[in-house]
Design a protein around this motif. Structure first.
Motif, PDB file in Angstrom:
ATOM      1  N   PHE A   1      61.220 144.588  -4.739  1.00 49.15           N
ATOM      2  CA  PHE A   1      60.720 144.028  -3.491  1.00 49.15           C
ATOM      3  C   PHE A   1      59.302 144.487  -3.196  1.00 49.15           C
ATOM      4  CE2 PHE A   1      63.542 142.072  -0.046  1.00 49.15           C
ATOM      5  CZ  PHE A   1      62.516 141.269   0.444  1.00 49.15           C
ATOM      6  N   GLY A   2      58.531 144.764  -4.222  1.00 48.82           N
ATOM      7  CA  GLY A   2      57.160 145.165  -3.993  1.00 48.82           C
ATOM      8  C   GLY A   2      57.070 146.527  -3.336  1.00 48.82           C
ATOM      9  N   THR A   3      55.965 146.790  -2.658  1.00 47.52           N
ATOM     10  CA  THR A   3      55.753 148.094  -2.050  1.00 47.52           C
ATOM     11  C   THR A   3      56.008 148.039  -0.556  1.00 47.52           C
ATOM     12  OG1 THR A   3      53.395 147.620  -1.745  1.00 47.52           O
ATOM     13  CG2 THR A   3      54.028 148.738  -3.774  1.00 47.52           C
ATOM     14  N   GLY A   4      56.362 149.195   0.002  1.00 47.37           N
ATOM     15  CA  GLY A   4      56.584 149.291   1.438  1.00 47.37           C
ATOM     16  C   GLY A   4      58.032 149.552   1.780  1.00 47.37           C
ATOM     17  N   ASP A   5      58.252 150.364   2.813  1.00 49.34           N
ATOM     18  CA  ASP A   5      59.599 150.778   3.199  1.00 49.34           C
ATOM     19  C   ASP A   5      60.084 150.012   4.419  1.00 49.34           C
ATOM     20  OD1 ASP A   5      61.903 152.207   2.848  1.00 49.34           O
ATOM     21  OD2 ASP A   5      61.206 154.008   3.894  1.00 49.34           O
ATOM     22  N   ASP A   6      59.843 148.703   4.433  1.00 52.47           N
ATOM     23  CA  ASP A   6      60.289 147.885   5.555  1.00 52.47           C
ATOM     24  C   ASP A   6      61.811 147.935   5.665  1.00 52.47           C
ATOM     25  OD1 ASP A   6      57.589 146.261   6.024  1.00 52.47           O
ATOM     26  OD2 ASP A   6      57.977 146.381   3.875  1.00 52.47           O
ATOM     27  N   PRO A   7      62.353 148.125   6.873  1.00 52.66           N
ATOM     28  CA  PRO A   7      63.802 148.312   7.024  1.00 52.66           C
ATOM     29  C   PRO A   7      64.639 147.186   6.437  1.00 52.66           C
ATOM     30  CG  PRO A   7      62.667 148.935   9.043  1.00 52.66           C
ATOM     31  CD  PRO A   7      61.636 148.307   8.152  1.00 52.66           C
ATOM     32  N   TYR A   8      64.184 145.925   6.553  1.00 53.52           N
ATOM     33  CA  TYR A   8      65.002 144.800   6.081  1.00 53.52           C
ATOM     34  C   TYR A   8      65.226 144.840   4.572  1.00 53.52           C
ATOM     35  CZ  TYR A   8      60.592 142.589   4.640  1.00 53.52           C
ATOM     36  OH  TYR A   8      59.392 142.317   4.042  1.00 53.52           O
ATOM     37  N   LYS A   9      64.330 145.509   3.834  1.00 55.54           N
ATOM     38  CA  LYS A   9      64.478 145.555   2.379  1.00 55.54           C
ATOM     39  C   LYS A   9      65.729 146.320   1.957  1.00 55.54           C
ATOM     40  CE  LYS A   9      59.532 145.128   1.430  1.00 55.54           C
ATOM     41  NZ  LYS A   9      58.341 145.722   0.780  1.00 55.54           N
ATOM     42  N   ARG A  10      66.165 147.258   2.778  1.00 58.98           N
ATOM     43  CA  ARG A  10      67.350 148.053   2.456  1.00 58.98           C
ATOM     44  C   ARG A  10      68.597 147.180   2.334  1.00 58.98           C
ATOM     45  NH1 ARG A  10      66.374 153.634   4.227  1.00 58.98           N
ATOM     46  NH2 ARG A  10      64.227 153.737   4.998  1.00 58.98           N
ATOM     47  N   ASP A  11      68.641 146.095   3.119  1.00 57.01           N
ATOM     48  CA  ASP A  11      69.816 145.233   3.074  1.00 57.01           C
ATOM     49  C   ASP A  11      69.935 144.492   1.743  1.00 57.01           C
ATOM     50  OD1 ASP A  11      70.428 145.991   5.641  1.00 57.01           O
ATOM     51  OD2 ASP A  11      69.594 144.190   6.585  1.00 57.01           O
ATOM     52  N   TRP A  12      68.803 144.194   1.119  1.00 60.15           N
ATOM     53  CA  TRP A  12      68.794 143.381  -0.092  1.00 60.15           C
ATOM     54  C   TRP A  12      68.732 144.211  -1.375  1.00 60.15           C
ATOM     55  CZ3 TRP A  12      69.524 138.197   0.421  1.00 60.15           C
ATOM     56  CH2 TRP A  12      69.341 137.659   1.697  1.00 60.15           C
ATOM     57  N   MET A  13      68.340 145.463  -1.264  1.00 60.95           N
ATOM     58  CA  MET A  13      68.105 146.315  -2.425  1.00 60.95           C
ATOM     59  C   MET A  13      69.075 147.493  -2.441  1.00 60.95           C
ATOM     60  SD  MET A  13      65.348 145.060  -4.068  1.00 60.95           S
ATOM     61  CE  MET A  13      65.809 143.352  -3.787  1.00 60.95           C
ATOM     62  N   ASP A  14      69.106 148.228  -3.534  1.00 66.08           N
ATOM     63  CA  ASP A  14      70.007 149.370  -3.665  1.00 66.08           C
ATOM     64  C   ASP A  14      69.313 150.720  -3.598  1.00 66.08           C
ATOM     65  OD1 ASP A  14      72.234 147.802  -3.839  1.00 66.08           O
ATOM     66  OD2 ASP A  14      72.474 147.977  -6.019  1.00 66.08           O
ATOM     67  N   ARG A  15      68.059 150.809  -3.992  1.00 66.23           N
ATOM     68  CA  ARG A  15      67.414 152.129  -4.050  1.00 66.23           C
ATOM     69  C   ARG A  15      65.908 151.996  -3.846  1.00 66.23           C
ATOM     70  NH1 ARG A  15      69.002 150.520  -8.994  1.00 66.23           N
ATOM     71  NH2 ARG A  15      67.369 150.125 -10.533  1.00 66.23           N
ATOM     72  N   ALA A  16      65.349 153.086  -3.348  1.00 64.77           N
ATOM     73  CA  ALA A  16      63.911 153.174  -3.142  1.00 64.77           C
ATOM     74  C   ALA A  16      63.319 154.122  -4.177  1.00 64.77           C
ATOM     75  CB  ALA A  16      63.600 153.669  -1.740  1.00 64.77           C
ATOM     76  N   VAL A  17      62.302 153.657  -4.887  1.00 63.30           N
ATOM     77  CA  VAL A  17      61.608 154.470  -5.887  1.00 63.30           C
ATOM     78  C   VAL A  17      60.273 154.897  -5.294  1.00 63.30           C
ATOM     79  CG1 VAL A  17      60.588 154.484  -8.187  1.00 63.30           C
ATOM     80  CG2 VAL A  17      62.711 153.217  -7.769  1.00 63.30           C
ATOM     81  N   PRO A  18      59.986 156.201  -5.241  1.00 63.22           N
ATOM     82  CA  PRO A  18      58.714 156.638  -4.665  1.00 63.22           C
ATOM     83  C   PRO A  18      57.533 156.209  -5.530  1.00 63.22           C
ATOM     84  CG  PRO A  18      59.851 158.486  -5.686  1.00 63.22           C
ATOM     85  CD  PRO A  18      60.815 157.330  -5.704  1.00 63.22           C
ATOM     86  N   LEU A  19      56.450 155.838  -4.887  1.00 64.90           N
ATOM     87  CA  LEU A  19      55.193 155.536  -5.563  1.00 64.90           C
ATOM     88  C   LEU A  19      54.161 156.550  -5.083  1.00 64.90           C
ATOM     89  CD1 LEU A  19      55.207 151.653  -5.217  1.00 64.90           C
ATOM     90  CD2 LEU A  19      55.646 152.967  -7.294  1.00 64.90           C
ATOM     91  N   LEU A  20      53.412 157.101  -6.015  1.00 66.25           N
ATOM     92  CA  LEU A  20      52.567 158.251  -5.746  1.00 66.25           C
ATOM     93  C   LEU A  20      51.136 157.876  -5.395  1.00 66.25           C
ATOM     94  CD1 LEU A  20      53.647 160.472  -8.775  1.00 66.25           C
ATOM     95  CD2 LEU A  20      54.691 160.372  -6.497  1.00 66.25           C
ATOM     96  N   ARG A  21      50.515 158.737  -4.641  1.00 68.38           N
ATOM     97  CA  ARG A  21      49.059 158.776  -4.560  1.00 68.38           C
ATOM     98  C   ARG A  21      48.616 160.064  -5.250  1.00 68.38           C
ATOM     99  NH1 ARG A  21      44.549 158.011   0.185  1.00 68.38           N
ATOM    100  NH2 ARG A  21      42.930 159.250  -0.837  1.00 68.38           N
ATOM    101  N   ILE A  22      47.627 159.938  -6.099  1.00 72.10           N
ATOM    102  CA  ILE A  22      47.091 161.072  -6.834  1.00 72.10           C
ATOM    103  C   ILE A  22      45.615 161.218  -6.477  1.00 72.10           C
ATOM    104  CG2 ILE A  22      46.627 162.045  -9.121  1.00 72.10           C
ATOM    105  CD1 ILE A  22      48.895 160.183 -10.155  1.00 72.10           C
ATOM    106  N   ASP A  23      45.261 162.363  -5.934  1.00 70.74           N
ATOM    107  CA  ASP A  23      43.857 162.702  -5.715  1.00 70.74           C
ATOM    108  C   ASP A  23      43.490 163.812  -6.683  1.00 70.74           C
ATOM    109  OD1 ASP A  23      43.525 160.849  -3.727  1.00 70.74           O
ATOM    110  OD2 ASP A  23      43.741 162.276  -2.081  1.00 70.74           O
TER     111      ASP A  23
END
Length: 332
Positions: free
Chosen positions: A282-304
């Motif tokens: 479902f692309g990027t972003g932790d929008d609440p509605y995505k939880r209903d359609w998906m099973d898991r959240a994978v973290p995406l990093l920022r590296i400085d």
């Protein structure tokens, strides 16, 4: 093993150097292809100078495409980029050779959204950069190899109940375009203009992407209409057993119909049962509605990453360390 590192500053030079290695046939991910980066360069609304660092050994090549502002580097990417990483052969030695060479060019690198399995943090540290990394956002995803009915049975009861109640009453006409068509794209534009979303970031790029992927057969542009009026739209790409949801919107004044839910049900069913995808994200972003359609959240990093060989690099690292201490103190 000898590793040849080259810094390229023009996409035509990259194309000649890659000799087809960045084409669709050899790069399964959209974001790793030359044609994607050409779209960003031409229509993506980005600024800065192009710098593509390439390392090659006997086993293959690795590329890291960047935009440069003075002595600071960032991904050659924009808001449509759902993941950023090294391209090609992802192994530590060639990537370390690349970021080591970049120490002569840059004081700082800021990279995101980087997948959690990326070797970029390790390569940067091995090459002497001072590195900070953290989870900046997430990507929601689900495996779908057991078919749509099994997938749907696992969705929350409220979502399934909403669809059941609304689908019959709304009586929406749904079409999923698998090639670029002016009528379908006009409907997408109409829905987006009437949605809760702001202005499209780079509409010319998005349309060019839809045309490009329509010609390649990966486009899935879903349009839901009520009495002939477009009320919901979604842009997916389906390729190599994977579906990615890039854009979705519904007309704000049609919200009571739940047109987004109804269209999503049709899009998921088509992707799983007709296209036989085994994975959807479902692309990027932790929008609440995505939880209903998906099973898991994978973290995406920022590296400085900060170059300790330069005063600006050291100063940037010091500022970042102080900011981190302040944030930790504020959480106590």
């Amino acid at each position: 093993m000898t590793i040849d590192v080259k810094l390229l500053r023009d996409w035509d030079d990259v194309a000649r150097d890659a000799d087809g290695a960045l084409d669709r046939a050899r790069q399964p991910s959209l974001f790793d292809r030359l044609e994607w980066h050409r779209l960003i360069a031409a229509l993506g609304g980005v600024s800065g100078d192009t710098l593509v660092a390439r390392a090659r050994d006997a086993d293959g090549a690795t590329w890291l495409p960047l935009l440069i502002h003075g002595r600071q580097g960032q991904p050659h990417a924009n808001w449509y980029t759902l993941a950023f990483d090294a391209i090609g052969k992802r192994s530590l030695k060639p990537l370390s050779s690349i970021v080591k060479a970049l120490k002569d060019q840059l004081d700082m690198l800021s990279l995101s959204p980087v997948p959690p399995n990326s070797l970029l943090p390790s390569a940067l540290r091995e090459s002497g950069w001072i590195v900070r990394e953290w989870a900046a956002t997430v990507r929601w995803e689900v495996d779908t190899r057991d078919g749509f009915d099994a997938y749907w049975s696992r969705r929350p009861g409220q979502l399934r109940s909403t669809f059941k109640r609304k689908a019959k009453a709304a009586a929406l006409d749904i079409v999923i375009h698998r090639a670029f068509e002016l009528e379908g794209w006009a409907a997408y534009d109409q829905v987006y203009a009437q949605s809760w979303k702001g202005d499209e970031g780079a509409p010319a790029m998005l349309r060019a992407l839809a045309e490009q992927e329509g010609a390649a057969g990966t486009l899935r542009l879903g349009i839901a209409r009520q009495d002939g009026r477009p009320v919901a739209a979604q842009l997916w790409l389906v390729e190599n057993g994977r579906a990615t949801i890039h854009k979705l919107a519904y007309a704000e004044d049609a919200k009571a119909l739940s047109p987004g839910t109804i269209l999503s049900h049709a899009m998921f069913r088509a992707a799983i049962d007709e296209d036989a995808v085994t994975h959807i994200d479902f692309g990027t972003g932790d929008d609440p509605y995505k939880r209903d359609w998906m099973d898991r959240a994978v973290p995406l990093l920022r590296i400085d990453a900060y170059n300790p060989r330069t005063l600006r690099g050291l100063a940037g690292a010091a500022r970042a360390a102080v900011s981190a201490l302040v944030r930790r103190a504020a959480r106590r």
